[in-house]
Scaffold this active site. Structure first.
Site, mmCIF file in Angstrom:
data_model
loop_
_atom_site.group_PDB
_atom_site.id
_atom_site.type_symbol
_atom_site.label_atom_id
_atom_site.label_comp_id
_atom_site.label_asym_id
_atom_site.label_seq_id
_atom_site.Cartn_x
_atom_site.Cartn_y
_atom_site.Cartn_z
ATOM 1 N N ASP A 199 0.822 -1.214 0.000
ATOM 2 C CA ASP A 199 0.000 0.000 0.000
ATOM 3 C C ASP A 199 0.856 1.265 0.000
ATOM 4 O O ASP A 199 2.070 1.210 0.186
ATOM 5 C CB ASP A 199 -0.910 -0.008 1.225
ATOM 6 C CG ASP A 199 -2.022 -1.037 1.077
ATOM 7 O OD1 ASP A 199 -2.703 -1.007 0.045
ATOM 8 O OD2 ASP A 199 -2.172 -1.880 1.977
ATOM 9 N N TYR A 251 7.624 -9.948 6.226
ATOM 10 C CA TYR A 251 7.408 -8.516 6.443
ATOM 11 C C TYR A 251 8.012 -8.122 7.790
ATOM 12 O O TYR A 251 7.967 -8.909 8.749
ATOM 13 C CB TYR A 251 5.908 -8.189 6.468
ATOM 14 C CG TYR A 251 5.267 -8.074 5.100
ATOM 15 C CD1 TYR A 251 5.213 -6.845 4.445
ATOM 16 C CD2 TYR A 251 4.707 -9.184 4.466
ATOM 17 C CE1 TYR A 251 4.621 -6.730 3.195
ATOM 18 C CE2 TYR A 251 4.111 -9.072 3.211
ATOM 19 C CZ TYR A 251 4.071 -7.842 2.580
ATOM 20 O OH TYR A 251 3.488 -7.720 1.347
#
Lengths: 247, 247
Positions: A52, A110
């Site tokens: 994002d 992540y």
């Protein structure tokens, strides 16, 4: 010829990875560069992960097809010289024409970084500036509930809940160094906002707003509650993408 | 009342620390903020170090006089809420009205960071992206010549050579981690461009363009040669300012 590329980017000034009309995106910038190299014949970049707005990547993976004959080494150089210095192609290799990168993903890693010390202007876009101490021990208790296969519906933004929200998290951990937390998540895949929503809940645990067991209750509820928090994008990095046919 | 402040900044978007008409500088932004807090009575910030365009600071030191009565804690908050997030006041303390910060400096510590690995878009403004291996062992040999008291005239930009270019370097070292070099210089003071010019010479050693002993020859020559290199500003940080009356 099909190529597999690995690349990194600073997400600060992009409206995310994926193309969106009217916005600057990583995908668009890469496709424009690849199309130039391909003698203006349109190239589509098919990436393995969507990140994002504001989220960074150190190891995003994608494949693309080129009509012109070019070695991986030269393609890497050509792409890098046609994109801004906010993106960098780390490696290029040839793959078979039916290779579809997304099907080969073994795991994604992540990391989310939180500064618990003084506000750091140099890291303001690269580490979430919480600037207050967090109860790391309680956060470590809470993070255990994420391990394993779960329906992560409760950590997906409500209007985006898909049919299948089951994902498997192989590894989670929190390291602390110089007042900076490094929260690692390794899994077979992550839903949109999932990591940031999990971190949002962890920060609530760290500030004492909720107890660690509440994270399990939220997970089990399979409902995105109204009080769900989403951690800021700037602390999030796609650090490693592992493919099944590598290493 | 006089206050001593310690502050950090991201130098990327400033034309250096010191005020320059028509350019955005750290000093100007701080003075505007302090003047606001001082009920619009002009405040002058007197800093201990000047950093050039693009150079970062983690621990710059300055003093300033305020007419309004305000606690250090509140002054810190008031300044931070009136400056951009590219600057941050880390601490404020009261000092006597005749305290002149520059006279109390014991040492300054600068670090220069060089990436020898793949270009890193996230660090592009924060670590110099050399992107090729350097001979670190030879650089370590060369760096020893900087230790001690020397006339550093050869490492100052020619048209800026002052009468007195004698400075003392207490400590120099090179650490290597994940392909990033961390070159540390601790000294009683540094001339304009001195660190970047010393690093420029070290990079020449690292790439094999000159042998380590040539660095001593340059230093002894006391002349800024035409082939002198200046390392890019983005890799340079003022990391620590030690004052004599502290710690």
């Amino acid at each position: 010829m099909r190529y597999l590329i690995r690349f990194s980017y600073d997400g600060s000034n992009f409206k995310g990875y994926q193309r969106q009309d009217g916005y600057r995106t990583v995908q668009e910038e890469l496709e424009i560069a690849a199309t130039k190299v391909n003698n203006l014949k349109e190239v589509k970049i098919v990436a393995v992960s969507r990140t994002d707005r504001g989220v960074h990547a150190l190891d995003q993976v994608a494949h693309l097809d080129m009509d012109v004959s070019i070695t991986p080494y030269k393609l890497k150089r050509a792409l890098n010289s046609n994109i801004s210095d906010e993106i960098h192609i780390n490696s290029v290799k040839e793959v078979s024409d039916d290779y579809f990168s997304r099907y080969h993903v073994l795991s994604k890693e992540y990391h989310y970084y939180i500064n618990m010390g003084e506000f750091n202007p140099i890291m303001r876009n690269y580490v979430y500036q919480h600037c207050y101490p967090l109860n790391v021990s309680k956060m470590r208790d809470a993070i255990q509930f994420f391990k394993g296969e779960h329906d992560f519906r409760a950590f997906v933004t409500e209007n985006r809940v898909k049919d299948n929200c089951v994902r498997c998290i192989y590894d989670v951990s929190i390291e602390e160094k110089n007042n900076i937390l490094d929260i690692k998540f390794v899994g077979n895949g992550f839903l949109r906002y999932q990591v940031r929503n999990m971190v949002g809940a962890l920060i609530k645990v760290g500030t004492g707003k909720i107890e660690p067991f509440v994270v399990k209750e939220i997970l089990d509820s399979k409902v995105r509650g109204k009080n769900g928090a989403t951690a800021k994008p700037c602390g999030l990095y796609l650090v490693k993408t592992k493919l099944g046919d590598e290493e």
